[in-house]
Design a protein around this motif. Sequence first.
Motif, PDB file in Angstrom:
ATOM      1  N   THR A 143      -4.437  -7.741  -1.684  1.00 44.30           N
ATOM      2  CA  THR A 143      -3.934  -6.566  -2.402  1.00 44.30           C
ATOM      3  C   THR A 143      -4.889  -6.170  -3.523  1.00 44.30           C
ATOM      4  O   THR A 143      -5.139  -4.979  -3.749  1.00 44.30           O
ATOM      5  CB  THR A 143      -2.522  -6.822  -2.962  1.00 44.30           C
ATOM      6  N   LEU A 162     -10.753  -1.130  -3.381  1.00 46.09           N
ATOM      7  CA  LEU A 162     -11.394  -0.262  -2.385  1.00 46.09           C
ATOM      8  C   LEU A 162     -10.679   1.071  -2.210  1.00 46.09           C
ATOM      9  O   LEU A 162     -11.315   2.125  -2.123  1.00 46.09           O
ATOM     10  CB  LEU A 162     -11.468  -0.985  -1.041  1.00 46.09           C
ATOM     11  N   ALA A 163      -9.360   1.056  -2.151  1.00 48.32           N
ATOM     12  CA  ALA A 163      -8.600   2.274  -1.838  1.00 48.32           C
ATOM     13  C   ALA A 163      -8.262   3.105  -3.068  1.00 48.32           C
ATOM     14  O   ALA A 163      -8.139   4.328  -2.966  1.00 48.32           O
ATOM     15  CB  ALA A 163      -7.320   1.907  -1.094  1.00 48.32           C
ATOM     16  N   PHE A 164      -8.090   2.437  -4.209  1.00 48.62           N
ATOM     17  CA  PHE A 164      -7.625   3.167  -5.388  1.00 48.62           C
ATOM     18  C   PHE A 164      -8.601   3.102  -6.563  1.00 48.62           C
ATOM     19  O   PHE A 164      -8.281   3.561  -7.652  1.00 48.62           O
ATOM     20  CB  PHE A 164      -6.246   2.629  -5.822  1.00 48.62           C
ATOM     21  N   GLY A 165      -9.774   2.508  -6.339  1.00 50.03           N
ATOM     22  CA  GLY A 165     -10.787   2.455  -7.396  1.00 50.03           C
ATOM     23  C   GLY A 165     -10.424   1.560  -8.569  1.00 50.03           C
ATOM     24  O   GLY A 165     -10.978   1.718  -9.650  1.00 50.03           O
ATOM     25  N   GLN A 166      -9.510   0.649  -8.377  1.00 50.87           N
ATOM     26  CA  GLN A 166      -9.113  -0.254  -9.458  1.00 50.87           C
ATOM     27  C   GLN A 166     -10.185  -1.324  -9.624  1.00 50.87           C
ATOM     28  O   GLN A 166     -10.658  -1.902  -8.656  1.00 50.87           O
ATOM     29  CB  GLN A 166      -7.760  -0.893  -9.143  1.00 50.87           C
ATOM     30  N   ILE A 209      -7.776  -4.460  -1.788  1.00 54.22           N
ATOM     31  CA  ILE A 209      -7.357  -3.121  -1.335  1.00 54.22           C
ATOM     32  C   ILE A 209      -7.241  -2.178  -2.528  1.00 54.22           C
ATOM     33  O   ILE A 209      -7.649  -1.016  -2.456  1.00 54.22           O
ATOM     34  CB  ILE A 209      -6.041  -3.194  -0.548  1.00 54.22           C
ATOM     35  N   GLY A 210      -6.693  -2.660  -3.633  1.00 52.93           N
ATOM     36  CA  GLY A 210      -6.590  -1.822  -4.836  1.00 52.93           C
ATOM     37  C   GLY A 210      -7.953  -1.355  -5.308  1.00 52.93           C
ATOM     38  O   GLY A 210      -8.125  -0.204  -5.724  1.00 52.93           O
ATOM     39  N   LYS A 252       2.596   1.860  -3.298  1.00 51.56           N
ATOM     40  CA  LYS A 252       1.673   2.474  -4.268  1.00 51.56           C
ATOM     41  C   LYS A 252       1.582   3.975  -4.007  1.00 51.56           C
ATOM     42  O   LYS A 252       1.616   4.776  -4.944  1.00 51.56           O
ATOM     43  CB  LYS A 252       0.298   1.805  -4.163  1.00 51.56           C
ATOM     44  N   LEU A 253       1.463   4.342  -2.737  1.00 52.95           N
ATOM     45  CA  LEU A 253       1.384   5.769  -2.389  1.00 52.95           C
ATOM     46  C   LEU A 253       2.665   6.526  -2.725  1.00 52.95           C
ATOM     47  O   LEU A 253       2.637   7.738  -2.906  1.00 52.95           O
ATOM     48  CB  LEU A 253       1.071   5.940  -0.898  1.00 52.95           C
ATOM     49  N   TYR A 267       0.834  -1.199   0.000  1.00 51.79           N
ATOM     50  CA  TYR A 267       0.000   0.000   0.000  1.00 51.79           C
ATOM     51  C   TYR A 267       0.873   1.255   0.000  1.00 51.79           C
ATOM     52  O   TYR A 267       0.659   2.183  -0.782  1.00 51.79           O
ATOM     53  CB  TYR A 267      -0.932  -0.027   1.217  1.00 51.79           C
TER      54      TYR A 267
END
Length: 112
Positions: A79, A85-89, A82-83, A30-31, A27
Amino acid sequence: MTTSLLPQSLALLWLALAVVLELGGTYLLKLSDGLKRRLPGLLGIVLVTGAFAALAQAIRGMDLSVAYAVWGGAGLVLTAIIGALAFGQRIHLTGWLGIMLVIAGVVALKLM
């Protein structure tokens, strides 16, 4: 079969820690935007290194093949989630099918 140096429950805790550290590290990487943002990048590298250290402890109490498969499989599946949910992927149908295959593979390996 490995000679168990750790109780199974402790090995599972180390494995869970390895998964959590890997997720946090990934995570943060990515940030970091390709390590352009140095603090999240450095922290991500530290967490991923910690994940390998925790995995090394986990395999003292369980078979390497099972520990690595669970660590890698859980990391991959979580992952991807999370991608999304957190990054709209988006995870397309083939991605979900792949995730199901990874889970089936880990379960099959554990049953052997």
